[in-house]
Design an enzyme around this catalytic site. Structure first.
Site, PDB file in Angstrom:
ATOM      1  N   ASP A 142      14.436  -0.204   1.412  1.00 59.45           N
ATOM      2  CA  ASP A 142      15.098  -0.643   2.591  1.00 59.45           C
ATOM      3  C   ASP A 142      16.341  -1.531   2.008  1.00 59.45           C
ATOM      4  O   ASP A 142      17.254  -1.177   1.587  1.00 59.45           O
ATOM      5  CB  ASP A 142      14.327  -1.198   3.662  1.00 59.45           C
ATOM      6  CG  ASP A 142      13.530  -0.189   4.262  1.00 59.45           C
ATOM      7  OD1 ASP A 142      14.292   1.009   4.746  1.00 59.45           O
ATOM      8  OD2 ASP A 142      12.347  -0.280   4.669  1.00 59.45           O
TER       9      ASP A 142
ATOM     10  N   LYS B  50       0.854  -1.257   0.063  1.00 63.46           N
ATOM     11  CA  LYS B  50      -0.033   0.075   0.024  1.00 63.46           C
ATOM     12  C   LYS B  50       0.712   1.300  -0.032  1.00 63.46           C
ATOM     13  O   LYS B  50       0.199   2.332  -0.508  1.00 63.46           O
ATOM     14  CB  LYS B  50      -0.878   0.256   1.344  1.00 63.46           C
ATOM     15  CG  LYS B  50      -1.750  -0.982   1.560  1.00 63.46           C
ATOM     16  CD  LYS B  50      -2.458  -0.760   2.967  1.00 63.46           C
ATOM     17  CE  LYS B  50      -2.747  -2.380   3.439  1.00 63.46           C
ATOM     18  NZ  LYS B  50      -3.535  -2.317   4.840  1.00 63.46           N
ATOM     19  N   GLY B  51       1.903   0.932   0.641  1.00 61.71           N
ATOM     20  CA  GLY B  51       2.999   2.436   0.609  1.00 61.71           C
ATOM     21  C   GLY B  51       3.081   3.176  -0.476  1.00 61.71           C
ATOM     22  O   GLY B  51       2.969   4.460  -0.456  1.00 61.71           O
TER      23      GLY B  51
HETATM   24  C1  PRP Z   1       7.508  -1.638   2.354  1.00 60.14           C
HETATM   25  C2  PRP Z   1       7.794  -0.944   1.088  1.00 60.14           C
HETATM   26  C3  PRP Z   1       8.408  -1.837   0.211  1.00 60.14           C
HETATM   27  C4  PRP Z   1       9.346  -2.852   1.003  1.00 60.14           C
HETATM   28  C5  PRP Z   1      10.582  -2.325   1.095  1.00 60.14           C
HETATM   29  O1  PRP Z   1       6.441  -2.606   2.237  1.00 60.14           O
HETATM   30  O2  PRP Z   1       6.498  -0.545   0.583  1.00 60.14           O
HETATM   31  O3  PRP Z   1       7.835  -2.576  -0.666  1.00 60.14           O
HETATM   32  O4  PRP Z   1       8.745  -2.597   2.236  1.00 60.14           O
HETATM   33  O5  PRP Z   1      11.254  -2.951   1.917  1.00 60.14           O
HETATM   34  P1  PRP Z   1      12.805  -3.743   1.459  1.00 60.14           P
HETATM   35  O6  PRP Z   1      13.446  -2.983   0.758  1.00 60.14           O
HETATM   36  O7  PRP Z   1      13.519  -4.225   2.456  1.00 60.14           O
HETATM   37  O8  PRP Z   1      12.291  -4.998   0.734  1.00 60.14           O
HETATM   38  P2  PRP Z   1       5.453  -3.037   3.280  1.00 60.14           P
HETATM   39  O9  PRP Z   1       5.824  -4.499   3.253  1.00 60.14           O
HETATM   40  O10 PRP Z   1       5.705  -2.424   4.493  1.00 60.14           O
HETATM   41  O11 PRP Z   1       3.977  -2.932   2.964  1.00 60.14           O
HETATM   42  P3  PRP Z   1       2.939  -1.619   2.799  1.00 60.14           P
HETATM   43  O12 PRP Z   1       3.549  -0.788   1.567  1.00 60.14           O
HETATM   44  O13 PRP Z   1       1.855  -2.032   2.562  1.00 60.14           O
HETATM   45  O14 PRP Z   1       3.160  -0.665   3.906  1.00 60.14           O
END
Ligand code: PRP
Length: 178
Positions: free
Chosen positions: A102, A42-43
């Site tokens: 990240d 969703k982010g």
């Molecule tokens: C977050 C963000 C990325 C991922 C990045 O998603 O939106 O998709 O983490 O992390 P990484 O580079 O360590 O793989 P999240 O799973 O928190 O879901 P969201 O978008 O719904 O908040």
């Protein structure tokens, strides 16, 4: 400013300028094409909505849900695809739109999975690239900002599903997540 925020890292004005610039760059690079902007929910929903409107070309929007974090502040390192895109990716120009890099584990897994579907091209647009002091498996083709390794929320980024609606990116107070 929200009381849970220690300081603002990127203001609404700075974000608008960076997204506009990125939209102009994508417009130049994809002239004559109709890219699919693939939002990783969703982010990325906020960044995706703004980026689409900053691109002066015909574009199509689609959505994919990939989870790597759950409700904790630490990455689990696991990726689950919970919702597939509806558009047939084969022979299309795909731009994956992500809010944050990240570890880049999510983006790396997504690139692998989607490349098997034979898109005409596959690029990535990332709002924030966080410096974790590690070598990432992939890097973004397009990005708005770099950021240090702090707990960031706002402009789509959450902590336990909150703060996504902040119009700026801020550093979350440590006592909120400790
Ligand atoms: C977050 C963000 C990325 C991922 C990045 O998603 O939106 O998709 O983490 O992390 P990484 O580079 O360590 O793989 P999240 O799973 O928190 O879901 P969201 O978008 O719904 O908040």
């Amino acid at each position: 400013m929200n009381h849970d925020i220690e300081r603002i890292l990127y203001s609404e004005v700075q974000i608008a300028e960076a997204v506009k610039k990125l939209g102009e760059q994508i417009t130049r690079d994809y002239t004559g094409k109709t890219p699919v902007l693939l939002c990783i929910l969703k982010g990325s929903s906020v960044f995706h909505a703004d980026l689409m409107r900053a691109i002066d070309l015909p574009v199509e929007a689609d959505f994919l849900i990939a989870k790597s974090y759950g409700m904790s502040s630490q990455s689990s390192g696991k990726l689950k695809i919970l919702k597939e895109p509806e558009i047939d990716i084969k022979n299309r120009d795909i731009i994956i739109v992500e809010d944050i890099l990240d570890t880049a584990v999510t983006l790396s897994a997504l690139l692998h999975t989607l490349s098997l579907r034979e898109p005409a091209s596959l690029k990535t647009a990332v709002f924030l690239d966080k410096n974790l002091g590690i070598k990432k498996p992939v890097s973004a083709d397009y990005k708005c900002f770099d950021a240090e390794n702090e707990f960031l929320v706002g402009y789509g980024l959450d902590y336990a599903e909150r703060y996504r609606n902040l119009p700026y990116v801020g550093v979350l107070r440590r006592e909120i997540y400790n």
